[in-house]
Design a protein around this motif. Structure first.
Motif, PDB file in Angstrom:
ATOM      1  N   VAL A 172       0.834  -1.208   0.000  1.00  0.00           N
ATOM      2  CA  VAL A 172       0.000   0.000   0.000  1.00  0.00           C
ATOM      3  C   VAL A 172       0.863   1.249   0.000  1.00  0.00           C
ATOM      4  O   VAL A 172       0.622   2.195  -0.767  1.00  0.00           O
ATOM      5  CB  VAL A 172      -0.939  -0.015   1.218  1.00  0.00           C
ATOM      6  N   VAL A 173       1.885   1.280   0.842  1.00  0.00           N
ATOM      7  CA  VAL A 173       2.772   2.449   0.896  1.00  0.00           C
ATOM      8  C   VAL A 173       3.469   2.659  -0.443  1.00  0.00           C
ATOM      9  O   VAL A 173       3.552   3.784  -0.954  1.00  0.00           O
ATOM     10  CB  VAL A 173       3.796   2.288   2.037  1.00  0.00           C
ATOM     11  N   GLY A 175       2.498   1.646  -3.450  1.00  0.00           N
ATOM     12  CA  GLY A 175       1.565   2.038  -4.495  1.00  0.00           C
ATOM     13  C   GLY A 175       1.067   3.448  -4.356  1.00  0.00           C
ATOM     14  O   GLY A 175       0.921   4.170  -5.356  1.00  0.00           O
ATOM     15  N   LEU A 176       0.802   3.891  -3.125  1.00  0.00           N
ATOM     16  CA  LEU A 176       0.212   5.213  -2.918  1.00  0.00           C
ATOM     17  C   LEU A 176       1.240   6.341  -2.887  1.00  0.00           C
ATOM     18  O   LEU A 176       0.939   7.463  -3.295  1.00  0.00           O
ATOM     19  CB  LEU A 176      -0.580   5.217  -1.603  1.00  0.00           C
ATOM     20  N   PHE A 177       2.450   6.054  -2.402  1.00  0.00           N
ATOM     21  CA  PHE A 177       3.379   7.149  -2.149  1.00  0.00           C
ATOM     22  C   PHE A 177       4.716   7.051  -2.878  1.00  0.00           C
ATOM     23  O   PHE A 177       5.397   8.065  -3.028  1.00  0.00           O
ATOM     24  CB  PHE A 177       3.653   7.242  -0.642  1.00  0.00           C
ATOM     25  N   LEU A 178       5.113   5.865  -3.330  1.00  0.00           N
ATOM     26  CA  LEU A 178       6.459   5.716  -3.881  1.00  0.00           C
ATOM     27  C   LEU A 178       6.499   5.354  -5.360  1.00  0.00           C
ATOM     28  O   LEU A 178       7.558   5.448  -5.976  1.00  0.00           O
ATOM     29  CB  LEU A 178       7.232   4.639  -3.093  1.00  0.00           C
ATOM     30  N   ALA A 179       5.367   4.939  -5.920  1.00  0.00           N
ATOM     31  CA  ALA A 179       5.398   4.460  -7.306  1.00  0.00           C
ATOM     32  C   ALA A 179       5.456   5.584  -8.329  1.00  0.00           C
ATOM     33  O   ALA A 179       5.700   5.332  -9.503  1.00  0.00           O
ATOM     34  CB  ALA A 179       4.183   3.567  -7.584  1.00  0.00           C
ATOM     35  N   GLY A 180       5.188   6.811  -7.923  1.00  0.00           N
ATOM     36  CA  GLY A 180       5.350   7.940  -8.837  1.00  0.00           C
ATOM     37  C   GLY A 180       4.160   8.221  -9.725  1.00  0.00           C
ATOM     38  O   GLY A 180       4.249   9.058 -10.624  1.00  0.00           O
ATOM     39  N   ALA A 181       3.030   7.577  -9.528  1.00  0.00           N
ATOM     40  CA  ALA A 181       1.833   7.828 -10.326  1.00  0.00           C
ATOM     41  C   ALA A 181       0.922   8.795  -9.575  1.00  0.00           C
ATOM     42  O   ALA A 181       1.069   9.026  -8.388  1.00  0.00           O
ATOM     43  CB  ALA A 181       1.112   6.525 -10.619  1.00  0.00           C
ATOM     44  N   GLY A 182      -0.051   9.342 -10.282  1.00  0.00           N
ATOM     45  CA  GLY A 182      -0.956  10.317  -9.680  1.00  0.00           C
ATOM     46  C   GLY A 182      -2.183   9.664  -9.077  1.00  0.00           C
ATOM     47  O   GLY A 182      -2.698   8.686  -9.601  1.00  0.00           O
ATOM     48  N   LEU A 246      -7.524  -0.998   0.528  1.00  0.00           N
ATOM     49  CA  LEU A 246      -6.313  -0.189   0.417  1.00  0.00           C
ATOM     50  C   LEU A 246      -5.355  -0.744  -0.641  1.00  0.00           C
ATOM     51  O   LEU A 246      -4.716   0.033  -1.369  1.00  0.00           O
ATOM     52  CB  LEU A 246      -5.613  -0.122   1.773  1.00  0.00           C
ATOM     53  N   VAL A 247      -5.244  -2.067  -0.731  1.00  0.00           N
ATOM     54  CA  VAL A 247      -4.376  -2.649  -1.761  1.00  0.00           C
ATOM     55  C   VAL A 247      -4.892  -2.285  -3.154  1.00  0.00           C
ATOM     56  O   VAL A 247      -4.107  -1.934  -4.045  1.00  0.00           O
ATOM     57  CB  VAL A 247      -4.289  -4.175  -1.591  1.00  0.00           C
ATOM     58  N   ASN A 248      -6.206  -2.346  -3.359  1.00  0.00           N
ATOM     59  CA  ASN A 248      -6.752  -1.992  -4.668  1.00  0.00           C
ATOM     60  C   ASN A 248      -6.586  -0.514  -4.976  1.00  0.00           C
ATOM     61  O   ASN A 248      -6.344  -0.136  -6.126  1.00  0.00           O
ATOM     62  CB  ASN A 248      -8.229  -2.397  -4.737  1.00  0.00           C
ATOM     63  N   VAL A 249      -6.714   0.332  -3.961  1.00  0.00           N
ATOM     64  CA  VAL A 249      -6.437   1.758  -4.155  1.00  0.00           C
ATOM     65  C   VAL A 249      -4.979   1.950  -4.572  1.00  0.00           C
ATOM     66  O   VAL A 249      -4.665   2.740  -5.478  1.00  0.00           O
ATOM     67  CB  VAL A 249      -6.747   2.550  -2.873  1.00  0.00           C
ATOM     68  N   ALA A 250      -4.077   1.214  -3.921  1.00  0.00           N
ATOM     69  CA  ALA A 250      -2.654   1.317  -4.271  1.00  0.00           C
ATOM     70  C   ALA A 250      -2.399   0.846  -5.697  1.00  0.00           C
ATOM     71  O   ALA A 250      -1.620   1.465  -6.438  1.00  0.00           O
ATOM     72  CB  ALA A 250      -1.826   0.493  -3.282  1.00  0.00           C
ATOM     73  N   SER A 263      -2.287  -6.258 -16.160  1.00  0.00           N
ATOM     74  CA  SER A 263      -1.257  -6.892 -15.338  1.00  0.00           C
ATOM     75  C   SER A 263      -1.648  -8.318 -14.963  1.00  0.00           C
ATOM     76  O   SER A 263      -2.772  -8.580 -14.552  1.00  0.00           O
ATOM     77  CB  SER A 263      -1.031  -6.074 -14.066  1.00  0.00           C
ATOM     78  N   GLN A 264      -0.697  -9.240 -15.089  1.00  0.00           N
ATOM     79  CA  GLN A 264      -0.886 -10.613 -14.635  1.00  0.00           C
ATOM     80  C   GLN A 264      -0.493 -10.784 -13.175  1.00  0.00           C
ATOM     81  O   GLN A 264      -0.957 -11.715 -12.513  1.00  0.00           O
ATOM     82  CB  GLN A 264      -0.036 -11.559 -15.501  1.00  0.00           C
ATOM     83  N   ALA A 265       0.344  -9.882 -12.674  1.00  0.00           N
ATOM     84  CA  ALA A 265       0.808  -9.940 -11.286  1.00  0.00           C
ATOM     85  C   ALA A 265       0.960  -8.508 -10.779  1.00  0.00           C
ATOM     86  O   ALA A 265       2.070  -7.978 -10.709  1.00  0.00           O
ATOM     87  CB  ALA A 265       2.131 -10.697 -11.187  1.00  0.00           C
ATOM     88  N   PRO A 266      -0.156  -7.845 -10.441  1.00  0.00           N
ATOM     89  CA  PRO A 266      -0.092  -6.424 -10.091  1.00  0.00           C
ATOM     90  C   PRO A 266       0.792  -6.123  -8.893  1.00  0.00           C
ATOM     91  O   PRO A 266       1.468  -5.081  -8.880  1.00  0.00           O
ATOM     92  CB  PRO A 266      -1.557  -6.062  -9.812  1.00  0.00           C
ATOM     93  N   ALA A 267       0.806  -6.998  -7.886  1.00  0.00           N
ATOM     94  CA  ALA A 267       1.650  -6.741  -6.724  1.00  0.00           C
ATOM     95  C   ALA A 267       3.126  -6.694  -7.125  1.00  0.00           C
ATOM     96  O   ALA A 267       3.866  -5.799  -6.717  1.00  0.00           O
ATOM     97  CB  ALA A 267       1.421  -7.815  -5.663  1.00  0.00           C
TER      98      ALA A 267
END
Length: 438
Positions: A172-173, A175-182, A246-250, A263-267
């Motif tokens: 979650v962290v 995806g929401l804060f470090l991946a660089g997407a909006g 939260l995981v889906n939001v990320a 994606s075949q393996a989003p995580a």
């Protein structure tokens, strides 16, 4: 209450936190790391996807509240088997145990053990030749943990559950804060996907939430069950709902709806965006731990059902015996692990799982339906009752009935074979009674 033996001989050693983490571990397997991509393919926006995960979570919470009352009424080992036997007769209970042993618990355990083997191979850079030894080794390992008392198994299970929640938190962290997407794309409509219908999208979400009933199989080992079961089921479900949403939001924040659908393996994709190949290996560790914890719970919970069936004379009498020192149903555990290993070695678990996956939710719906029988025939004084009765149980049963019918409509061959597997238990039941009952 202390760790005193119950009438069946089990020790009430599970504390509230242990019980809540069993709920978490019984639901969160490997699905949340893979399933959201499938759901994205069947929806047209991030908003629709998130509403499905929230809605399915609330529906499962209703089921958990119903099982909390059932567990408070019958705080004994066996869970759904006991409720069906008392409300609808021994044949109904036997058919649940038959399908549980033959397909549902054993098949899902073998399937998830295979997931563990795949991710463990990725983590350590092993060839595909290691898949089978790792699958068998994982099943033998979790069985061995529980041969020496539930207290030890619960400690290991707590560790598994906390580590999988840690993996979710890291995901979650990132995806929401470090991946660089909006974050603006979280609820955005994806013009490339028009959706495939509500039920088609809801099915994989509901399957990801299955497993909340496992704790009731262990109710005979829960301290102060009338107080602990409702609290543990509620807290465990709220943790799972929060984790899933939260995981889906990320995922949506990092990949967008279109990227999640592709994606075949989003995580692994999210973690690789942040940490490169190290991130992919890190989430592989998280999935492997999550899968191992799920296998641990299914084996422990299923063994309690077989043990109670043995007490009732609907399975081998020897299976009813508990270990004199550890008070564990070791013979039942070995039978279930042996059948799961056989399914894993032959590869037939995947077909069986496809045939009767819907049977798990069907059993949940029928289990909740027993609540109406208990309200009419059981005058036991209990601390917890389902709020909103009878509306909430009716909503749960009605929705799951729609899911079952939709599964039969969309996949009639697999659903039909699943029903045949269940129906095959009827002659087995009467033959068993004729041969082994006075």
């Amino acid at each position: 209450m202390s760790s005193s033996p119950t009438p069946s001989g089990y020790l009430r050693s599970l504390r509230p936190w242990d019980a809540a983490l069993i709920v978490v571990g019984g639901i969160i397997g490997g699905g949340i790391f893979l399933t959201p991509g499938i759901v994205a393919q069947r929806t047209n926006s991030g908003l629709t996807l998130l509403l499905l995960w929230v809605g399915a979570g609330l529906l499962t919470l209703i089921g958990a509240l119903c099982y909390a009352e059932l567990g408070a009424r019958r705080p004994h080992a066996g869970g759904s088997y006991v409720y069906l036997r008392e409300a609808f007769g021994p044949l109904a209970g036997f058919l649940f145990g038959w399908t549980m042993l033959l397909v549902i618990y054993s098949g899902s355990t073998a399937f998830v053990a295979k997931i563990f083997a795949g991710y463990a191979s990725t983590l350590f850079g092993l060839s595909s030749a290691w898949a089978m030894p790792l699958t068998v080794g994982a099943l033998v390992f979790v069985a061995g943990l529980n041969l020496f008392g539930l207290r030890l198994g619960a400690r290991i299970q707590n560790l598994f559950a906390l580590l999988k929640l840690l993996a979710v938190a890291v995901l979650v962290v990132c995806g929401l804060f470090l991946a660089g997407a909006g974050h603006a794309q979280i609820l955005a409509v994806d013009p490339a996907h028009h959706g495939t219908g509500f039920m088609s999208a809801a099915l994989p979400v509901l399957f990801a939430y299955s497993g909340f009933t496992y704790l009731n199989n262990l109710a005979g080992e829960v301290r102060d069950p009338q107080r602990t079961l409702p609290r543990a089921l509620t807290l465990g479900m709220l943790l799972v709902i929060a984790a899933y949403v939260l995981v889906n939001v990320a995922y949506l924040a990092a990949l967008g709806h279109a990227g999640l659908a592709a994606s075949q393996a989003p995580a692994a994709d999210v973690m690789q965006m942040v940490f490169g190949s190290f991130g992919a290996r890190l989430i592989a560790l998280g999935v492997a731990i999550s899968a191992l914890g799920f296998c641990n719970i299914t084996l422990v919970a299923g063994a309690r059902v077989l043990q109670v069936m043995g007490e009732d004379g609907l399975f081998f009498r020897s299976v009813a015996r508990l270990h004199p020192r550890y008070k564990t149903p070791n013979i039942a555990l070995l039978i279930l692990i042996g059948w799961s290993i056989l399914l894993g070695v032959t590869g037939s678990y995947s077909q069986l799982l496809d045939y009767a996956t819907f049977g798990d939710w069907l059993a949940c719906a029928v289990g909740v339906a027993t609540l109406f029988w208990y309200r009419r025939h059981d005058d036991a004084t209990i601390r917890f009752r389902v709020p909103g009765y009878p509306l909430l149980p009716l909503v749960f049963v009605a929705v799951i009935a729609c899911v079952v019918f939709a599964t039969m409509r969309d996949n009639p061959v697999n659903a039909g074979i699943g029903l045949i597997i269940i129906a095959a238990g009827v002659p087995v039941y009467f033959i068993w009674r004729h041969l082994f009952r006075p």
